[in-house]
Design a protein around this motif. Structure first.
Motif, PDB file in Angstrom:
ATOM      1  N   UNK A 233      35.692  21.157 -75.298  1.00  0.00           N
ATOM      2  CA  UNK A 233      34.865  20.938 -74.098  1.00  0.00           C
ATOM      3  C   UNK A 233      33.788  22.023 -73.995  1.00  0.00           C
ATOM      4  N   UNK A 234      32.640  21.627 -73.476  1.00  0.00           N
ATOM      5  CA  UNK A 234      31.527  22.542 -73.173  1.00  0.00           C
ATOM      6  C   UNK A 234      30.891  23.175 -74.418  1.00  0.00           C
ATOM      7  N   UNK A 235      30.939  22.433 -75.514  1.00  0.00           N
ATOM      8  CA  UNK A 235      30.262  22.877 -76.736  1.00  0.00           C
ATOM      9  C   UNK A 235      28.750  22.878 -76.516  1.00  0.00           C
ATOM     10  N   UNK A 236      28.087  23.902 -76.992  1.00  0.00           N
ATOM     11  CA  UNK A 236      26.624  23.994 -76.872  1.00  0.00           C
ATOM     12  C   UNK A 236      26.001  24.003 -78.273  1.00  0.00           C
ATOM     13  N   UNK A 237      25.348  22.899 -78.667  1.00  0.00           N
ATOM     14  CA  UNK A 237      24.765  22.864 -80.020  1.00  0.00           C
ATOM     15  C   UNK A 237      23.446  23.617 -80.125  1.00  0.00           C
ATOM     16  N   UNK A 238      22.772  23.819 -78.977  1.00  0.00           N
ATOM     17  CA  UNK A 238      21.428  24.396 -79.015  1.00  0.00           C
ATOM     18  C   UNK A 238      21.488  25.928 -78.975  1.00  0.00           C
ATOM     19  N   UNK A 239      21.918  26.494 -80.087  1.00  0.00           N
ATOM     20  CA  UNK A 239      22.000  27.959 -80.190  1.00  0.00           C
ATOM     21  C   UNK A 239      21.126  28.413 -81.362  1.00  0.00           C
ATOM     22  N   UNK A 240      20.909  29.708 -81.469  1.00  0.00           N
ATOM     23  CA  UNK A 240      20.090  30.228 -82.568  1.00  0.00           C
ATOM     24  C   UNK A 240      20.719  29.853 -83.912  1.00  0.00           C
ATOM     25  N   UNK A 241      19.979  29.156 -84.764  1.00  0.00           N
ATOM     26  CA  UNK A 241      20.561  28.789 -86.050  1.00  0.00           C
ATOM     27  C   UNK A 241      20.457  29.935 -87.064  1.00  0.00           C
ATOM     28  N   UNK A 242      21.373  29.967 -87.972  1.00  0.00           N
ATOM     29  CA  UNK A 242      21.315  30.969 -89.050  1.00  0.00           C
ATOM     30  C   UNK A 242      21.386  30.231 -90.399  1.00  0.00           C
ATOM     31  N   UNK A 243      20.285  29.625 -90.796  1.00  0.00           N
ATOM     32  CA  UNK A 243      20.328  28.866 -92.047  1.00  0.00           C
ATOM     33  C   UNK A 243      20.600  29.760 -93.242  1.00  0.00           C
ATOM     34  N   UNK A 244      21.181  29.162 -94.271  1.00  0.00           N
ATOM     35  CA  UNK A 244      21.472  29.921 -95.488  1.00  0.00           C
ATOM     36  C   UNK A 244      20.171  30.391 -96.118  1.00  0.00           C
ATOM     37  N   UNK A 245      20.017  31.696 -96.260  1.00  0.00           N
ATOM     38  CA  UNK A 245      18.785  32.261 -96.804  1.00  0.00           C
ATOM     39  C   UNK A 245      19.113  33.656 -97.339  1.00  0.00           C
ATOM     40  N   UNK A 246      19.426  33.729 -98.602  1.00  0.00           N
ATOM     41  CA  UNK A 246      19.905  34.984 -99.172  1.00  0.00           C
ATOM     42  C   UNK A 246      18.803  36.052 -99.183  1.00  0.00           C
ATOM     43  N   UNK A 247      17.545  35.594 -99.345  1.00  0.00           N
ATOM     44  CA  UNK A 247      16.431  36.568 -99.335  1.00  0.00           C
ATOM     45  C   UNK A 247      16.307  37.210 -97.959  1.00  0.00           C
ATOM     46  N   UNK A 248      16.436  36.379 -96.940  1.00  0.00           N
ATOM     47  CA  UNK A 248      16.357  36.904 -95.575  1.00  0.00           C
ATOM     48  C   UNK A 248      17.507  37.877 -95.324  1.00  0.00           C
ATOM     49  N   UNK A 249      18.683  37.520 -95.852  1.00  0.00           N
ATOM     50  CA  UNK A 249      19.849  38.404 -95.689  1.00  0.00           C
ATOM     51  C   UNK A 249      19.579  39.758 -96.338  1.00  0.00           C
ATOM     52  N   UNK A 250      19.021  39.726 -97.549  1.00  0.00           N
ATOM     53  CA  UNK A 250      18.694  40.981 -98.249  1.00  0.00           C
ATOM     54  C   UNK A 250      17.704  41.819 -97.423  1.00  0.00           C
ATOM     55  N   UNK A 251      16.707  41.117 -96.875  1.00  0.00           N
ATOM     56  CA  UNK A 251      15.700  41.797 -96.062  1.00  0.00           C
ATOM     57  C   UNK A 251      16.324  42.458 -94.839  1.00  0.00           C
TER      58      UNK A 251
END
Lengths: 326, 530
Positions: free
Chosen positions: B337-355
């Protein structure tokens, strides 16, 4: 003389048992993992107060030395302790599991001895023949095969593929009422675990007996018997085998100790309700009283087996008694 | 909110769906009148330590005990409360009073009538001392519990608590017999090993290390007692043996976790085997990476964001969990109950992770961490290895510390970890299964199911508290949505996937999963075709 030796061995055994108890207690309590936390987790989680209460109930809040003093006192009264987790006396839990373990391990041991001695004797007597090479290849393969893998292959072949034997358990879901049928049912369940466990040890014995037969075959008394025209079969049976089998006793006393300690892998793969599985589950749950109880019981069994083996050694080879007497 | 949950479609079921005419006889069979009789064979894994359901909430205890005991309510797969020992219930407008009307014809398996005294004893006495989760709930929210005659019970709350209606599931409040437990030491009561419940099956025997035997309770309160004559639980500790047992048709049902996902997938390809991922809606198990926020590097937001970007949750769900998982987006499961789908997404991005790791200002030993996997089988092992590999690529220095379950529980419970894998049951409502991982008041030692990471945000505390007290659904949703957004922005945990664990059975077994707790429920409707 045998009586005196028995008492000496028994005295030594009790000292060893005391050492085993101290070592077990120390090692078990050094292992990471808190029984109270695990219990709280099983109850659905709990705060520090709840865990501390459990720790008090289990007696884990006391200093280790005090805990050992309480444990030793209980042992002297013949009390192996109480499993808080299972809410049962440890002694009753162990007694319940020992028959299954003994049935499995003694059957496996019998299989190992029979196959090992026969293979070793044939290999040694007919050394460097095709038969010898064939038998030694088989034993080498058995010796090198991991026990759990062999067990799984047995299940796949004899249970899944051929349907000859049940794949696991000690008895069928619908246990037969007639005693004979019940025995047969247990016997059918016993075949795969006993053979998969026994064949590993059989390989060891076969190689040992083969080497021993070759060694004894070259002894002077065997040559004399041959010169006197004693038939080959009688030489093998009476002169060679009786002497060649002695090393098996030494090794068997070690193995039998390991086996009564529970064949954990075999009991797990075949869901055999023995002491090995009880110990394994207790270790995972950090059920200290059960772990200590099983270790102590198996330690005691190993000591007893060694004493019995010592005595048997003297019966099989009277020279030992004679030498000891001198 | 539950529309995402569907039956897992196997190749076989897809084929059957496409050839509707061929399926009709089977559907006809499934909808035929249930057949009485027969024995259902299940697996107890591992063997339960006790069957005293009020004292031990391990899955095998619930699995076996769930056939013997009942609670006041049960829940449909869309989480609607349904009658069980309570025939009806009402909630006052101020949300402070919950009244349950009880069955008047229910009896315990020893023949003693079930009454409101049993419910009051269970909720107000036994569970307060033996059930930590109920204890916390009762101490926080419950003012008093009273019987109103023999067949009604009233719970009066200190303050409104909208999740309270979900607190009457089997593992939350199993009703225990007052006449069996009152005045005894609950933990050592012999009934824990020979339980007496009100459920459709009664205890017969427990052959330790081998099997547990139940049989139909003929005086069950329902006009239609259980269809099955017996239910047998076999103790099979080895996963390969469990697989064999199902293939050899020795056991009828594999519950989630009995076999690894890849085995489940293979077994389900047989023509006569059905696999479903329904039946876990109430628990909604939610897997996450727990980061110790008390020390570097995870007290640094950039590093936590890097973790989220470095891990490909689609890959884990599809390739390590064989589709029996779906990527998580935040702290609340899409089935809760009360799930919120509209949150900040964290797509898979290894370059961004390295940065992000490079920008964190940390280097050297600060980036050296150990990962403590959840020792629950091969899929968890592979997940840990994959995560370690990805985080290493992102710039962290990760080593895996293998421990058994006890070691894992201790590491989390005493906060002696850097990174750990974990999962939680959500119990249908954020106030029951979600908030406990983020409330600063729940930064406690002693359990791996608390705020072990040490997250603390007074605003999140406020939002959870107000949402729990709210009786207005829209307002509750707004508060929980805001809390979820803050938690995701903060990366309080590294949510990985929602588990979709399979239940597998043969098509001759019917009505296996009938509620939101699946095979953990009573299985009174389950029947086997002759």
């Amino acid at each position: 003389m045998t009586y005196k030796i028995f008492l000496t061995r028994l005295g030594n055994g009790l000292l060893v048992l005391l050492g085993v108890a101290i070592m077990n207690f120390t090692l078990v309590h050094m292992a990471p993992g808190d029984p109270a936390m695990i219990f709280a987790g099983e109850a659905g989680g709990g705060d520090e107060t709840y865990v501390e209460q459990l720790r008090q109930d289990m007696g884990l809040d006391k200093p280790l030395v005090t805990q050992f003093a309480i444990y030793a006192g209980d042992l002297l009264r013949g009390d192996l302790g109480y499993s808080f987790r299972n809410q049962r006396d440890v002694a009753s839990m162990i007694v319940e599991r020992i028959p299954a373990t003994l049935l499995l391990t003694m059957t496996a041991f019998g299989i190992a001895l029979i196959i090992g001695i026969v293979f070793g004797m044939l290999g040694g007597w007919f050394r460097n023949t095709l038969l010898d090479r064939g038998l030694m290849i088989v034993t080498l393969v058995l010796y090198a095969t991991p026990l759990f893998w062999l067990a799984m292959m047995f299940v796949l072949l004899f249970s899944v593929r051929l349907g000859w034997f049940p794949p696991f358990g000690m008895q069928s879901v619908l246990v037969p009422d007639a005693p004979l049928d019940r025995l047969l049912d247990i016997g059918r369940h016993l075949v795969l675990p006993a053979f998969s466990l026994g064949l590993f040890y059989a390989a060891t014995y076969a190689r040992l007996v083969r080497a021993s037969v070759i060694n004894v075959s070259n002894a002077d008394f065997v040559k004399t018997a041959r010169a006197k025209g004693v038939p080959g079969g009688r030489i093998l049976r009476v002169h060679v085998l009786r002497n060649a089998i002695l090393p098996v006793f030494s090794l068997a006393s070690v193995h039998i100790g390991q086996l009564v300690g529970g064949a954990v892998l075999t009991e797990t793969v075949f869901a055999w309700p023995g002491i090995g599985r009880l110990m394994f589950d207790a270790i995972l749950q950090r059920d200290y009283p059960v772990i200590l109880g099983v270790f102590l019981t198996t330690g005691l069994l190993v000591i007893l087996v060694n004493i019995v083996t010592d005595l048997l050694y003297r019966i099989v080879d009277p020279r030992i008694e004679h030498t000891a007497g001198n | 909110m539950f529309s995402k949950e569907t039956l897992t479609v196997t190749r076989r079921t897809a084929l059957l769906g496409a050839t509707a005419l061929l399926t009709l006889p089977r559907i006809g069979l499934a909808q035929a009148a249930p057949v009485d009789g027969g024995r259902l064979i299940l697996i107890a894994r591992p063997e339960p330590a006790t069957l005293g359901l009020g004292l031990n909430l391990q899955a095998p205890t619930i699995y076996v005990g769930g056939k013997i005991f009942e609670s006041l309510l049960t829940y449909s797969s869309d989480l609607a409360p349904m009658p069980s020992l309570a025939t009806s219930w009402s909630i006052s407008e101020d949300g402070l009073t919950y009244r349950f009307e009880l069955r008047q014809n229910a009896t315990w398996h020893d023949g003693t009538p079930f009454t409101s005294a049993d419910v009051v004893f269970t909720a107000d006495d036994m569970m307060r001392s033996s059930h930590p989760r109920w204890k916390l709930l009762a101490e926080t929210y419950v003012e008093r519990i009273e019987a109103d005659g023999d067949f009604a019970v009233v719970f009066t709350l200190k303050e409104p608590f909208s999740a309270f209606i979900y607190a009457f599931e089997l593992s939350s409040l199993p009703i225990m017999a007052k006449h069996v437990y009152e005045g005894t030491d609950y933990r050592t009561n012999p009934a824990n090993n020979a339980p007496i419940g009100t459920g459709p099956f009664k205890f017969v025997s427990w052959n330790r290390g081998q099997s547990i035997e139940l049989e139909r309770y003929e005086d069950y309160w329902d006009e239609t007692p259980a269809h099955l004559d017996q239910v047998t639980f076999l103790v099979i500790p080895d996963a390969a043996s469990r697989e064999t047992a199902f293939e050899q048709q020795i056991v009828d049902v594999l519950r989630p976790g009995d076999v690894e996902g890849f085995v489940a997938r293979r077994l389900s390809e047989a023509d006569d085997v059905i696999m479903t991922t329904m039946g876990e809606e109430f628990y909604a198990p939610h897997a996450f990476i727990q980061m110790n926020l008390r020390k570097p590097p995870f007290n640094n937001l950039k590093i936590r964001q890097a973790v989220m970007h470095a891990v490909d949750r689609e890959f884990i769900s599809n390739n390590i969990w064989f589709g029996m998982a779906s990527p998580a987006t935040g702290p609340v499961s899409s089935r809760t109950a009360f799930y919120e789908p509209d949150v900040t997404p964290y797509p898979f991005d290894i370059e961004k992770a390295r940065g992000l790791v490079a920008d964190s200002g940390l280097s050297g030993d600060d980036l050296k961490v150990t990962l403590t996997p959840l020792p629950y089988g091969q899929q968890w092992d592979r997940t840990a290895e994959y995560i370690a590999q990805q985080l290493t690529q992102a710039g962290l220095d990760v080593s895996i510390r293998g421990v058994d379950v006890s070691g894992w529980a201790q590491a989390l419970s005493t906060w002696e970890f850097d990174l750990a894998l974990n999962y939680t049951y959500q119990y249908a409502h954020p106030a029951l299964g979600v908030a406990r991982h983020y409330l600063s008041s729940n930064i406690i030692q002693g359990t791996p199911a608390a705020n072990n990471e040490g997250y603390s945000d007074p605003e999140v505390d406020r939002l959870f508290a107000e949402a729990a007290n709210s009786v207005d659904t829209e307002e509750t949703q707004r508060l929980y949505s805001e809390a979820q957004k803050r938690l995701v922005d903060d990366v309080a945990l590294g949510w990985i996937f929602e588990m979709r664990s399979p239940t597998i059975y043969r098509d001759t077994t019917n009505e296996v999963v009938t509620s939101a707790i699946g095979v953990m429920d009573t299985m009174k409707a389950t029947w086997k075709a002759a």
